[in-house]
Design a protein around this motif. Structure first.
Motif, PDB file in Angstrom:
ATOM      1  N   VAL A   1       0.805  -0.916   0.108  1.00 22.13           N
ATOM      2  CA  VAL A   1      -0.066  -0.043  -0.116  1.00 22.13           C
ATOM      3  C   VAL A   1       0.892   1.277  -0.294  1.00 22.13           C
ATOM      4  CG1 VAL A   1      -1.861   1.310   1.197  1.00 22.13           C
ATOM      5  CG2 VAL A   1      -1.787  -1.199   0.888  1.00 22.13           C
ATOM      6  N   PRO A   2       0.704   1.989  -0.946  1.00 24.17           N
ATOM      7  CA  PRO A   2       1.193   3.538  -1.401  1.00 24.17           C
ATOM      8  C   PRO A   2       2.025   3.982   0.062  1.00 24.17           C
ATOM      9  CG  PRO A   2       0.133   2.883  -2.509  1.00 24.17           C
ATOM     10  CD  PRO A   2      -0.328   2.156  -2.567  1.00 24.17           C
ATOM     11  N   SER A   3       3.052   4.566   1.037  1.00 24.02           N
ATOM     12  CA  SER A   3       3.540   4.656   2.008  1.00 24.02           C
ATOM     13  C   SER A   3       2.729   6.125   1.943  1.00 24.02           C
ATOM     14  CB  SER A   3       4.866   5.018   2.330  1.00 24.02           C
ATOM     15  OG  SER A   3       5.567   5.521   1.484  1.00 24.02           O
ATOM     16  N   ASN A   4       2.663   6.973   0.792  1.00 28.24           N
ATOM     17  CA  ASN A   4       2.413   8.410   1.363  1.00 28.24           C
ATOM     18  C   ASN A   4       0.125   8.132   0.895  1.00 28.24           C
ATOM     19  OD1 ASN A   4       2.295   7.955  -1.352  1.00 28.24           O
ATOM     20  ND2 ASN A   4       3.321   9.771  -1.917  1.00 28.24           N
ATOM     21  N   ILE A   5       0.015   6.885   0.957  1.00 29.08           N
ATOM     22  CA  ILE A   5      -1.595   6.958   0.638  1.00 29.08           C
ATOM     23  C   ILE A   5      -3.072   8.739   1.408  1.00 29.08           C
ATOM     24  CG2 ILE A   5      -2.591   5.541   2.567  1.00 29.08           C
ATOM     25  CD1 ILE A   5      -4.056   4.327   0.613  1.00 29.08           C
ATOM     26  N   GLY A   6      -2.279   8.919   2.712  1.00 26.69           N
ATOM     27  CA  GLY A   6      -2.782   9.812   3.469  1.00 26.69           C
ATOM     28  C   GLY A   6      -2.776  10.595   2.718  1.00 26.69           C
ATOM     29  N   GLN A   7      -1.740  10.833   2.478  1.00 26.94           N
ATOM     30  CA  GLN A   7      -1.623  12.222   1.379  1.00 26.94           C
ATOM     31  C   GLN A   7      -2.743  13.179  -0.028  1.00 26.94           C
ATOM     32  OE1 GLN A   7       0.853  10.905   3.150  1.00 26.94           O
ATOM     33  NE2 GLN A   7       1.970  11.536   4.696  1.00 26.94           N
ATOM     34  N   ARG A   8      -1.788  12.009  -0.596  1.00 29.10           N
ATOM     35  CA  ARG A   8      -2.098  11.606  -1.325  1.00 29.10           C
ATOM     36  C   ARG A   8      -3.847  11.407  -2.180  1.00 29.10           C
ATOM     37  NH1 ARG A   8       2.633  11.602  -4.446  1.00 29.10           N
ATOM     38  NH2 ARG A   8       0.643  12.839  -5.908  1.00 29.10           N
ATOM     39  N   MET A   9      -4.411  10.219  -0.958  1.00 25.77           N
ATOM     40  CA  MET A   9      -6.071  10.408  -1.158  1.00 25.77           C
ATOM     41  C   MET A   9      -6.692  11.087  -0.098  1.00 25.77           C
ATOM     42  SD  MET A   9      -5.875   6.363  -2.853  1.00 25.77           S
ATOM     43  CE  MET A   9      -5.027   6.023  -4.029  1.00 25.77           C
TER      44      MET A   9
ATOM     45  N   GLY B   1       3.816  -6.221   2.797  1.00 28.64           N
ATOM     46  CA  GLY B   1       3.189  -4.829   3.889  1.00 28.64           C
ATOM     47  C   GLY B   1       2.841  -4.779   5.124  1.00 28.64           C
ATOM     48  N   SER B   2       3.052  -3.475   5.395  1.00 32.46           N
ATOM     49  CA  SER B   2       2.501  -2.972   6.683  1.00 32.46           C
ATOM     50  C   SER B   2       1.449  -1.964   5.589  1.00 32.46           C
ATOM     51  CB  SER B   2       3.538  -2.394   7.528  1.00 32.46           C
ATOM     52  OG  SER B   2       3.971  -1.289   7.001  1.00 32.46           O
ATOM     53  N   ILE B   3       0.067  -1.861   6.799  1.00 38.31           N
ATOM     54  CA  ILE B   3      -0.825  -0.794   6.567  1.00 38.31           C
ATOM     55  C   ILE B   3       0.286   0.701   6.880  1.00 38.31           C
ATOM     56  CG2 ILE B   3      -2.607   0.341   7.348  1.00 38.31           C
ATOM     57  CD1 ILE B   3      -3.311  -2.648   8.424  1.00 38.31           C
ATOM     58  N   PRO B   4       0.375   1.276   6.023  1.00 38.29           N
ATOM     59  CA  PRO B   4       0.899   2.494   6.009  1.00 38.29           C
ATOM     60  C   PRO B   4       0.461   3.446   7.521  1.00 38.29           C
ATOM     61  CG  PRO B   4      -0.292   2.435   4.295  1.00 38.29           C
ATOM     62  CD  PRO B   4      -0.066   1.206   4.761  1.00 38.29           C
ATOM     63  N   ALA B   5       1.653   4.480   8.240  1.00 40.92           N
ATOM     64  CA  ALA B   5       0.948   4.981   9.291  1.00 40.92           C
ATOM     65  C   ALA B   5       0.237   6.453   8.680  1.00 40.92           C
ATOM     66  CB  ALA B   5       2.173   6.399  10.200  1.00 40.92           C
ATOM     67  N   SER B   6       0.550   7.067   6.956  1.00 40.92           N
ATOM     68  CA  SER B   6      -0.173   8.028   7.082  1.00 40.92           C
ATOM     69  C   SER B   6      -1.530   7.921   6.510  1.00 40.92           C
ATOM     70  CB  SER B   6       0.671   8.216   5.438  1.00 40.92           C
ATOM     71  OG  SER B   6       0.068   7.139   3.958  1.00 40.92           O
ATOM     72  N   ILE B   7      -2.246   6.673   6.113  1.00 43.88           N
ATOM     73  CA  ILE B   7      -3.539   6.322   6.221  1.00 43.88           C
ATOM     74  C   ILE B   7      -4.704   6.849   7.875  1.00 43.88           C
ATOM     75  CG2 ILE B   7      -4.079   4.467   7.887  1.00 43.88           C
ATOM     76  CD1 ILE B   7      -4.736   3.031   4.975  1.00 43.88           C
ATOM     77  N   ASN B   8      -3.054   7.413   8.932  1.00 39.86           N
ATOM     78  CA  ASN B   8      -4.217   7.957   9.565  1.00 39.86           C
ATOM     79  C   ASN B   8      -4.545   9.004  10.304  1.00 39.86           C
ATOM     80  OD1 ASN B   8      -5.201   7.799  12.772  1.00 39.86           O
ATOM     81  ND2 ASN B   8      -2.932   9.141  12.854  1.00 39.86           N
ATOM     82  N   GLN B   9      -4.367   9.575   8.601  1.00 36.64           N
ATOM     83  CA  GLN B   9      -4.250  11.486   7.949  1.00 36.64           C
ATOM     84  C   GLN B   9      -5.769  11.702   6.965  1.00 36.64           C
ATOM     85  OE1 GLN B   9      -1.173  12.828   6.030  1.00 36.64           O
ATOM     86  NE2 GLN B   9       0.336  11.863   8.017  1.00 36.64           N
ATOM     87  N   MET B  10      -6.528  10.182   6.593  1.00 41.86           N
ATOM     88  CA  MET B  10      -7.851  10.099   6.222  1.00 41.86           C
ATOM     89  C   MET B  10      -8.880  10.420   6.942  1.00 41.86           C
ATOM     90  SD  MET B  10      -6.872   7.136   3.690  1.00 41.86           S
ATOM     91  CE  MET B  10      -7.339   6.958   2.151  1.00 41.86           C
ATOM     92  N   GLU B  11      -8.625  11.682   7.370  1.00 43.80           N
ATOM     93  CA  GLU B  11      -9.572  12.323   7.828  1.00 43.80           C
ATOM     94  C   GLU B  11     -11.123  12.005   7.568  1.00 43.80           C
ATOM     95  OE1 GLU B  11      -9.039  16.288   9.455  1.00 43.80           O
ATOM     96  OE2 GLU B  11      -7.004  15.725   9.942  1.00 43.80           O
ATOM     97  N   THR B  12     -11.777  12.156   6.262  1.00 45.42           N
ATOM     98  CA  THR B  12     -13.510  11.663   5.944  1.00 45.42           C
ATOM     99  C   THR B  12     -13.325  10.306   6.114  1.00 45.42           C
ATOM    100  OG1 THR B  12     -12.374  11.769   4.480  1.00 45.42           O
ATOM    101  CG2 THR B  12     -12.864  13.869   5.448  1.00 45.42           C
ATOM    102  N   LEU B  13     -12.051   9.465   6.624  1.00 41.11           N
ATOM    103  CA  LEU B  13     -12.991   8.211   5.486  1.00 41.11           C
ATOM    104  C   LEU B  13     -13.516   7.551   6.321  1.00 41.11           C
ATOM    105  CD1 LEU B  13     -11.535   5.530   3.633  1.00 41.11           C
ATOM    106  CD2 LEU B  13      -9.770   5.223   5.811  1.00 41.11           C
ATOM    107  N   SER B  14     -14.392   6.701   5.793  1.00 40.75           N
ATOM    108  CA  SER B  14     -15.987   6.176   6.826  1.00 40.75           C
ATOM    109  C   SER B  14     -15.239   4.570   6.743  1.00 40.75           C
ATOM    110  CB  SER B  14     -17.302   6.538   5.508  1.00 40.75           C
ATOM    111  OG  SER B  14     -17.991   6.393   6.064  1.00 40.75           O
ATOM    112  N   SER B  15     -15.641   4.272   5.709  1.00 41.06           N
ATOM    113  CA  SER B  15     -15.134   2.690   5.227  1.00 41.06           C
ATOM    114  C   SER B  15     -13.683   2.017   4.711  1.00 41.06           C
ATOM    115  CB  SER B  15     -15.754   2.478   4.788  1.00 41.06           C
ATOM    116  OG  SER B  15     -16.350   0.476   4.085  1.00 41.06           O
ATOM    117  N   LEU B  16     -13.290   1.343   5.005  1.00 42.16           N
ATOM    118  CA  LEU B  16     -11.687   0.611   4.606  1.00 42.16           C
ATOM    119  C   LEU B  16     -11.623  -0.387   5.202  1.00 42.16           C
ATOM    120  CD1 LEU B  16      -8.981   1.355   3.891  1.00 42.16           C
ATOM    121  CD2 LEU B  16      -8.447   1.654   7.066  1.00 42.16           C
ATOM    122  N   ASN B  17     -11.381  -1.440   3.549  1.00 45.77           N
ATOM    123  CA  ASN B  17     -11.227  -2.179   3.379  1.00 45.77           C
ATOM    124  C   ASN B  17     -10.172  -2.871   2.937  1.00 45.77           C
ATOM    125  OD1 ASN B  17     -12.509  -5.746   3.307  1.00 45.77           O
ATOM    126  ND2 ASN B  17     -14.289  -5.051   1.848  1.00 45.77           N
ATOM    127  N   LEU B  18      -9.594  -3.598   3.880  1.00 49.17           N
ATOM    128  CA  LEU B  18      -8.031  -4.023   3.257  1.00 49.17           C
ATOM    129  C   LEU B  18      -7.985  -5.707   2.954  1.00 49.17           C
ATOM    130  CD1 LEU B  18      -6.004  -1.949   4.639  1.00 49.17           C
ATOM    131  CD2 LEU B  18      -7.022  -1.812   2.268  1.00 49.17           C
TER     132      LEU B  18
END
Length: 650
Positions: free
Chosen positions: A366-374, A389-406
């Protein structure tokens, strides 16, 4: 005028205001708050205007009379009202001579009269979608020559299209029809030549039309039509070419689906459409194997679905440049490979951005900068791939995220310890990965989280600490991990419908407090508890909708008795306590679990929602209860490997 003080009559069930003179005022909205009404008669009372949508709240209503007379134009809106008990409903509506708009969508209507003399002289809009007529389209329905908009979507119509059908629909003299939706029915047969006579048609949800130069929306989804039609209309065959779209320069919405990819697109790579589409939906068709290059010209797209489209290709870089106008992208269930997009710049500010790339062949981290770019993505589905790999830390920046399915990937390492940035997260599904380590209580502290699925990983830790802040959840599935400790008291988990703790290392006894879970004693519908977050596909993520209330504690190290209190869970559908070390007696009154069953004898017809019970591989003893409803648990496998248990069906 009607006085709102009527609302003080909380138990009012019968209201008759017929034959009065309310001097042309609208029907008051507050009547829809008299929720115990079973009889409502407002006929010949000089009301004017629309019937308020709030009447749809009268779920107990058995009789409704809104008959009105006069020269004014009348609009009748009764969508989502349960009219299943209404007899001769259309004959009653047919008396409203001044009716211009009729909306009876989702009213649980079950039939249309076969013959009727139509009285409508002004009706321009007819919406009977989402009902269950299960009948042929009655010819009289299309003798209404003033119709401009007809919506019969998913209402159980069947049979073949007959010559003269469209002539009747458009009216031989007026040809006024502009919008026509007959999709998601079961219509078959040849398309009539008369379809080409509807020169004002702007929207159709039936077939591929070549002659209708005013057409703006083409929806061919969910029917069984595969016949060739006359040349001057165009051809609907199993092979779709660019010739099917000639002269459709005004088209802005296109939707097509088929059965088992029976429709094949054969479009040249250098084809440039004459239209600029806003919405494209192609599902279960053979559009691939290459990525459709003609999409590059569609710079005004807002919604795109290419699912189960037989595409086995990489997503070109130029495609992601289109996302400045997109808010919905679904490319699921194909064979896409290569890199995940580095950036998706969804541009529409409408409050819902959806990206689904599930069930493909992406084999990358999963792209490491996914939180900033999406950062604008609200629903993100990357499930059923080979992401590593791992779940990137940047995902924590997706403040509008309502549903996450990995789910169903190859993700490893630990779950992020701090996800407090996901304040709007409703669904979190990380199941079927290789995740390791502890799960902290901060995960359940997310204020909007109600569905948590972490099953089939290698997660560990004390169950008590994991569940510490989970009392607001509707569903929790931690099965097939390495969680340990005892099951905590769950008295504060008032909303919980799914408890999945199977195949862990749990010890101790079944807590008595389990028998006091409120949600497991409510026998009515509970869909009202689901949030209204737009475009989240709950059915794909949450078993609560399809399976009902579930307790699965199987394959652990639980000991002791089955507590008597568990028999108070009258709304329980599935109970699995197998492969433990439980002992003692099966509670005699376990037959009170009215919804638990595997087969229903004729003598118990009323038990229509019963499902499953499994008590195998324990140390239960004595006679299996035979009284009450327990006699219907007649599958020996649900009792096997309990050496001291006796009686039928063993």
């Amino acid at each position: 005028m009607l006085n709102p003080s009527l609302l003080n009559l909380k138990y009012l069930s019968y209201l008759d205001m017929s034959g009065n003179n309310f001097q042309g005022i609208p029907i008051p909205e507050f009547i829809g708050s008299l929720k115990n009404l079973r009889y409502l008669d407002l006929s010949e009372a000089s009301f004017k205007g629309e019937v308020p949508h709030s009447l749809g709240n009268l779920s107990y209503l058995e009789y409704l009379d809104l008959s009105m007379y006069g020269s004014y134009h009348l609009q009748l809106w009764a969508s989502a009202m349960n009219l299943s008990r209404a007899n001769n409903w259309f004959e009653a509506v047919n008396m409203l001579l001044s009716l211009t708009t009729l909306y009876l969508s989702s009213c649980e209507l079950n039939g249309l009269p076969e013959s009727l003399t139509v009285n409508f002289t002004l009706l321009s809009t007819l919406d009977l979608s989402y009902n269950n007529f299960n009948t042929w389209i009655p010819r009289w329905l299309f003798n209404i020559t003033t119709l401009q908009r007809v919506n019969l979507y998913e209402c159980g119509l069947k049979g073949s299209i007959r010559e003269g059908f469209i002539d009747a629909l458009g009216g031989c003299s007026n040809n006024t029809l502009a919008d026509l939706d007959l999709s998601s029915d079961n219509l078959q047969g040849n398309l009539p030549d008369s379809l080409g006579k509807l020169k004002y048609l702007r929207f159709t949800s039936m077939w591929s039309i070549g002659n209708l130069s005013s057409l703006t929306i083409l929806d061919l989804s969910f029917n069984s039509m595969n016949a060739t039609v006359l040349q001057n209309i165009g051809q609907l065959t199993r092979i779709i070419t660019e010739n099917h779209f000639w002269n459709l320069s005004r088209l802005y919405r296109f939707a097509l689906s088929s059965i088992s990819k029976s429709v094949i697109f054969n479009l040249s790579r250098d084809w440039v459409p004459s239209y600029s589409l806003s919405e494209i939906t192609v599902s279960n068709c053979q559009l691939g194997p290459g990525f459709p290059t003609w999409l590059r010209t569609q710079v005004e797209l807002s919604q795109l679905t290419l699912s189960v489209a037989g595409i086995s290709d990489m997503i070109p870089v130029w495609f992601w440049n289109l996302t400045s106008s997109l808010w919905w992208v679904d490319l699921s269930d194909n064979q896409f490979r290569g890199k995940l997009p580095g950036s998706v710049s969804f541009g529409y500010n409408i409050g819902a951005w959806h990206l689904s790339l599930g069930n493909n062949l992406f084999c990358v981290p999963v792209p490491s900068n996914i939180g900033q770019r999406m950062s604008k993505v609200i629903n993100l589905d990357l499930s059923r791939n080979f992401l590593n790999g791992s779940i990137p830390a940047s995902i924590n920046q997706m403040e509008t995220l309502s549903s996450l399915n990995l789910s169903s990937n190859c993700l490893s390492r630990t779950i992020l310890r701090k996800l407090q940035g996901l304040r709007k997260l409703v669904i979190l599904d990380l199941s079927k990965n290789n995740l390791l380590g502890d799960v902290t209580s901060s995960l359940c502290a997310l204020p909007s989280l109600i569905f948590l699925k972490l099953s089939c990983n290698n997660l560990s830790g004390e169950l008590f600490s994991v569940l510490k802040n989970c009392s607001g959840l509707l569903s929790i599935d931690l099965g097939e991990n390495r969680f340990s400790g005892t099951i905590p008291d769950l008295c504060e988990f008032h909303n919980l419908h799914i408890i999945g703790l199977a195949q862990n290392n749990l010890s101790g006894t079944i807590p008595k407090c389990l028998g006091h879970l409120e949600a497991f004693t409510y026998l009515g519908p509970y869909s009202y508890e689901l949030p209204s977050t737009q475009h989240i596909r709950f059915l794909q993520h949450v078993e609560i909708v399809s399976k009902g209330n579930v307790i699965d504690l199987s394959s652990n190290d639980l000991k002791g008795d089955i507590p008597d209190h568990i028999t108070e869970l009258s709304a329980l559908v599935t109970l699995n306590l197998s492969w433990n070390h439980l002992s003692g007696n099966i509670p005699e009154n376990i037959g009170n679990l009215q919804r638990l069953e595997s087969s229903i004898p004729d003598s118990m017809i009323s038990m229509t929602l019963l499902n499953h019970l499994n008590l195998s591989f324990n140390k239960l003893s004595r006679q299996i209860p035979t009284g009450n409803r327990f006699q219907t648990f007649n599958d020996p496998s649900i009792y096997q490997e309990n050496p001291e248990l006796c009686g039928p069906p063993l």
